[in-house]
Design an enzyme around this catalytic site. Structure first.
Site, mmCIF file in Angstrom:
data_model
loop_
_atom_site.group_PDB
_atom_site.id
_atom_site.type_symbol
_atom_site.label_atom_id
_atom_site.label_comp_id
_atom_site.label_asym_id
_atom_site.label_seq_id
_atom_site.Cartn_x
_atom_site.Cartn_y
_atom_site.Cartn_z
ATOM 1 N N ASP A 25 0.699 -0.909 -0.044
ATOM 2 C CA ASP A 25 0.004 -0.294 -0.222
ATOM 3 C C ASP A 25 0.827 1.158 0.237
ATOM 4 O OD1 ASP A 25 -1.378 2.052 0.584
ATOM 5 O OD2 ASP A 25 -2.856 1.440 2.478
ATOM 6 N N LYS A 86 3.215 10.976 -3.027
ATOM 7 C CA LYS A 86 2.356 10.146 -3.887
ATOM 8 C C LYS A 86 1.092 11.454 -5.181
ATOM 9 C CE LYS A 86 -1.348 7.034 -3.451
ATOM 10 N NZ LYS A 86 -2.215 6.315 -2.661
ATOM 11 N N GLU A 185 -7.297 0.618 -5.003
ATOM 12 C CA GLU A 185 -7.272 0.320 -3.555
ATOM 13 C C GLU A 185 -8.509 -0.409 -2.957
ATOM 14 O OE1 GLU A 185 -5.180 4.013 -2.634
ATOM 15 O OE2 GLU A 185 -3.420 4.089 -3.003
ATOM 16 N N ASP A 207 -12.843 6.006 2.311
ATOM 17 C CA ASP A 207 -11.046 5.769 2.515
ATOM 18 C C ASP A 207 -10.714 7.164 3.331
ATOM 19 O OD1 ASP A 207 -8.479 5.923 3.382
ATOM 20 O OD2 ASP A 207 -8.292 4.616 1.225
HETATM 21 P P1 ADP Z 1 -2.649 8.079 3.835
HETATM 22 O O1 ADP Z 1 -3.178 6.888 3.481
HETATM 23 O O2 ADP Z 1 -2.825 9.434 3.463
HETATM 24 O O3 ADP Z 1 -1.223 7.151 3.573
HETATM 25 P P2 ADP Z 1 -3.708 6.857 6.740
HETATM 26 O O4 ADP Z 1 -4.677 5.532 5.684
HETATM 27 O O5 ADP Z 1 -2.205 6.101 7.462
HETATM 28 O O6 ADP Z 1 -3.303 7.840 5.399
HETATM 29 O O7 ADP Z 1 -4.130 7.838 7.810
HETATM 30 C C1 ADP Z 1 -3.805 9.019 8.231
HETATM 31 C C2 ADP Z 1 -4.694 9.547 9.432
HETATM 32 O O8 ADP Z 1 -5.245 8.517 9.904
HETATM 33 C C3 ADP Z 1 -3.277 10.759 9.988
HETATM 34 O O9 ADP Z 1 -4.030 11.956 10.075
HETATM 35 C C4 ADP Z 1 -3.623 10.357 11.130
HETATM 36 O O10 ADP Z 1 -3.699 11.219 12.251
HETATM 37 C C5 ADP Z 1 -4.895 9.418 11.258
HETATM 38 N N1 ADP Z 1 -5.572 8.757 12.604
HETATM 39 C C6 ADP Z 1 -4.031 7.613 12.204
HETATM 40 N N2 ADP Z 1 -4.794 6.969 13.868
HETATM 41 C C7 ADP Z 1 -5.930 7.541 14.153
HETATM 42 C C8 ADP Z 1 -6.736 7.534 15.383
HETATM 43 N N3 ADP Z 1 -6.994 6.576 16.192
HETATM 44 N N4 ADP Z 1 -8.471 8.517 15.748
HETATM 45 C C9 ADP Z 1 -8.243 9.257 14.511
HETATM 46 N N5 ADP Z 1 -6.677 9.558 13.864
HETATM 47 C C10 ADP Z 1 -6.043 8.167 13.451
HETATM 48 MG MG MG Z 2 -4.236 5.414 2.514
#
Ligand code: ADP
Ligand code: MG
Length: 633
Positions: A25, A86, A185, A207
């Site tokens: 991913d 990205k 995705e 998502d």
């Molecule tokens: P991306 O797909 O953009 O790479 P992710 O799916 O990894 O991102 O998500 C990252 C986001 O998820 C960040 O903004 C992070 O603060 C948020 N996040 C992670 N854990 C939590 C949580 N427990 N509660 C709320 N937001 C969260």
């Molecule tokens: Mg993601």
């Protein structure tokens, strides 16, 4: 992209040897790698036990740092630390302005099509940055599994266009990886939940990541996932939640927005930590180091957080409403809602999503890992490790592919929505006597006239042995592989002469353009059929004119009296005039019929004379017309 994904039996390799494969991913904020071991798909941690690799690359004078270390250095060394690559991958310099969010690093504005980022280690492209991330993840997988990866599945957003997909693939190649395929995705998330084995139905994939929001509506039909609609906001995500909380913190702690960069960064980090902890606890304590003004202490409750982020969540729900409308489905038709992305861990997000869809979303699989897990399951199947599960998720070609035939008509060879990989062949013939070359024009689209379709490629089949019109058998084969690469091959069956071309059919087409082309084909269907009939009649008339003229030149003196010849000539001129002037298929058809009936006696005489000649011991090939090198087709 308007892609379907389907299950097709019989495609997996022999299961004698377990081949190592991984799903990756490659996220905007975070990336993960997963594999299937002992039948179980799981994400892989680094030596410190961390599964998530921040998608951040820092270029130093001494080398490259990837992940957590780079992320932590971002504030101190913003110019050499590249995050969110990205957002740039597969984009041109012209797209930079419209990317929605300020990117902190410096671009090299030379007149290159691809944006380059200036770092201490030289200029780098988004493809190179992504390759660094992929390299670290692949390395992790290889160390864990103890061997070389035979291939990987990398996920991309459903809306990624061909250039973005191609660039992602380039990044993998740079990292020395073999890409089994790219997977959307949302489809990966659906696969992780095993929805591909569920009954036919419609599923929504919500998502919400760090910087982006995507909602996709997939329909599973006979084992096929079709992306019915996608939507989202490329500048809305967890970062905005952080900003909302940080704004509140600044006010509470009496820090103006003129606080220095370091303090702002500190406040943002505190905001993010508090937001994430509130998924587990009701309240969190907060401490802000205000430097000269001393330490500030306070608390943030779930209720307060909800008030801060509700406007942002509402935006995502509005997008969901719109995408459901685009997909033409009602809320009750949605079987499942799959939650993806770190921000769906926020309880308020789950609450609001439940409220809107009228059912609890699927949250059992870690929303950070669900996409990587689906990719790993897919990679395992593609590596041929799963003899019982011969399923292959495949795409379909979104628009029909075909060639131009006489008169500028399209002949569809691979209709739209054909599951890929696919191959189809069709036979064509020469239009003129002695024709030794045929030019093949490959087109894409649903319209009857080539002029209304998209031209993909042209190539020429040469050295066709001269034959009478209609005698040559030219087989044109279209094959599209799983990556959407089209190969067109033309060969003359008698002589075996061959010519071929390769094209990327979806290159440069956006979703909107594909939808537009489909819509036009539906709206114009009636008009197109009329136009097609007219052209067909014109082609037929032309064929008759050519054949008759050739025959007259050959034996009119021998077989026709001057008077008979005059009658035929007159009918022939009448047809030529009609073809030139008429836009009416029926009129042209009538003129052709009239000429044919006027000529009937002549045709009969020719046949008899031909038979007599043959009986007289002449070889048939002696009366085969010469090569006049004309091209048609
Ligand atoms: P991306 O797909 O953009 O790479 P992710 O799916 O990894 O991102 O998500 C990252 C986001 O998820 C960040 O903004 C992070 O603060 C948020 N996040 C992670 N854990 C939590 C949580 N427990 N509660 C709320 N937001 C969260
Ligand atoms: Mg993601």
């Amino acid at each position: 992209m308007a892609l379907l994904q389907i299950a097709e039996p019989g495609q997996s390799a022999a299961p004698h040897q377990h081949r190592l494969a991984a799903g990756i991913d490659l996220g905007t904020t975070n990336s993960l790698v997963a594999t299937v071991r002992s039948g179980l798909a799981e994400t892989l941690p680094d030596e410190q036990g961390r599964h998530i690799l921040p998608s951040v690359v820092r270029y130093c004078a001494t080398g490259v740092e990837v992940g957590e270390a780079a992320r932590r250095a971002a504030a101190a060394d913003p110019l050499n630390t590249v995050s969110s690559a990205k957002r740039l991958i597969g984009r041109g310099t012209a797209d930079l302005k419209s990317l929605g969010r300020e990117l902190p690093y410096e671009f090299v504005m030379i007149d290159s099509a691809v944006p380059r980022i200036r770092t201490i280690a030289g200029d780098v492209t988004p493809v190179e940055v992504s390759a660094e991330i992929l390299r670290v993840l692949a390395q992790r997988a290889q160390e864990t599994l103890g061997g070389e990866l035979s291939g990987v599945v990398i996920t991309v957003p459903a809306y990624f266009d061909d250039a973005q997909r191609q660039a992602t693939r380039d990044a993998a190649r740079l990292a020395g990886l073999h890409v089994f395929r790219l997977l959307n995705e949302p489809t990966a998330a659906a696969v992780a939940y095993g929805l591909d084995h569920a009954a036919d139905g419609v599923h929504a994939i919500y998502d919400l990541g760090g910087g982006t929001f995507d909602i996709s509506v997939l329909r599973l039909h006979k084992g096929v996932f079709e992306v019915m609609a996608t939507g989202g906001d490329s500048a809305l995500g967890g970062d905005d939640f952080d900003a909302a909380v940080a704004g509140w913190l600044l006010a509470e702690a009496d820090l103006g927005s003129d606080a220095d960069r370091g303090t702002l960064r500190h406040v943002l980090d505190q905001a993010r930590a508090a937001k994430e902890r509130l998924a587990q606890q009701e309240t969190v304590g907060l401490e802000i180091d205000r430097r000269d003004a001393g330490l500030w202490r306070g608390t943030l409750t779930r209720k307060q957080l909800a008030d801060l982020v509700d406007p942002l969540i509402r935006k995502t729900i509005n997008t969901c409403r719109r995408v459901l409308r685009d997909a033409g489905v009602t809320i009750d038709e949605i079987e499942d809602i799959v939650m993806v992305g770190g921000s769906t861990r926020a309880l308020r997000v789950r609450e609001k999503v439940s409220e809107f869809f009228g059912q609890a979303p699927l949250v059992d699989i870690d929303p950070d890992r669900v996409v990587a897990i689906g990719a790993a399951i897919q990679a395992d199947v593609l590596a041929g490790n799963n003899p019982d599960d011969e399923m292959l998720l495949l795409d379909v070609n979104p628009l029909s592919l075909g060639i131009e035939t006489m008169g500028g008509l399209t002949e569809r060879i691979l209709p739209r929505n054909t599951a890929l990989p696919a191959a189809r062949a069709q036979e064509f013939t020469t239009f003129k006597d002695g024709q030794t070359a045929m030019s093949i024009h490959v087109v894409q689209g649903e319209r009857e006239l080539v002029a209304d379709c998209r031209s993909l490629a042209r190539f020429t089949l040469r050295d066709i042995p001269p034959m009478v019109a209609g005698a040559a058998r030219i087989r044109v084969t279209f094959s599209v592989d799983a990556d959407g690469l089209l190969r067109v091959e033309a060969s003359e069956l008698g002589s075996g002469v061959l010519a071929r071309v390769e094209v990327k059919p979806s290159y440069g087409l956006t979703d909107g353009e594909i939808t537009g082309m489909l819509k036009a084909s539906i709206e114009r269907a009636r008009e197109d059929i009329d136009a097609r009939r007219l052209v067909e009649e014109q082609v037929e008339a032309q064929r008759v004119i050519e054949a008759l003229s050739a025959a007259l030149a050959c034996d009119a003196d021998e077989l026709l009296s001057a008077q008979e010849r005059a009658v035929i000539d007159q009918a022939l001129q009448a047809l030529i005039a009609t073809v030139d002037a008429s836009q009416n298929a029926a009129e042209v058809e009538t003129a052709v019929k009239r000429l044919e009936s006027e000529c009937e006696f002549y045709v009969e005489r020719r046949m008899n004379s031909g038979i007599r000649k043959a009986m007289a011991g002449q070889r048939v090939d002696e009366i085969t017309p010469r090569d006049d090198g004309q091209e048609a087709g």
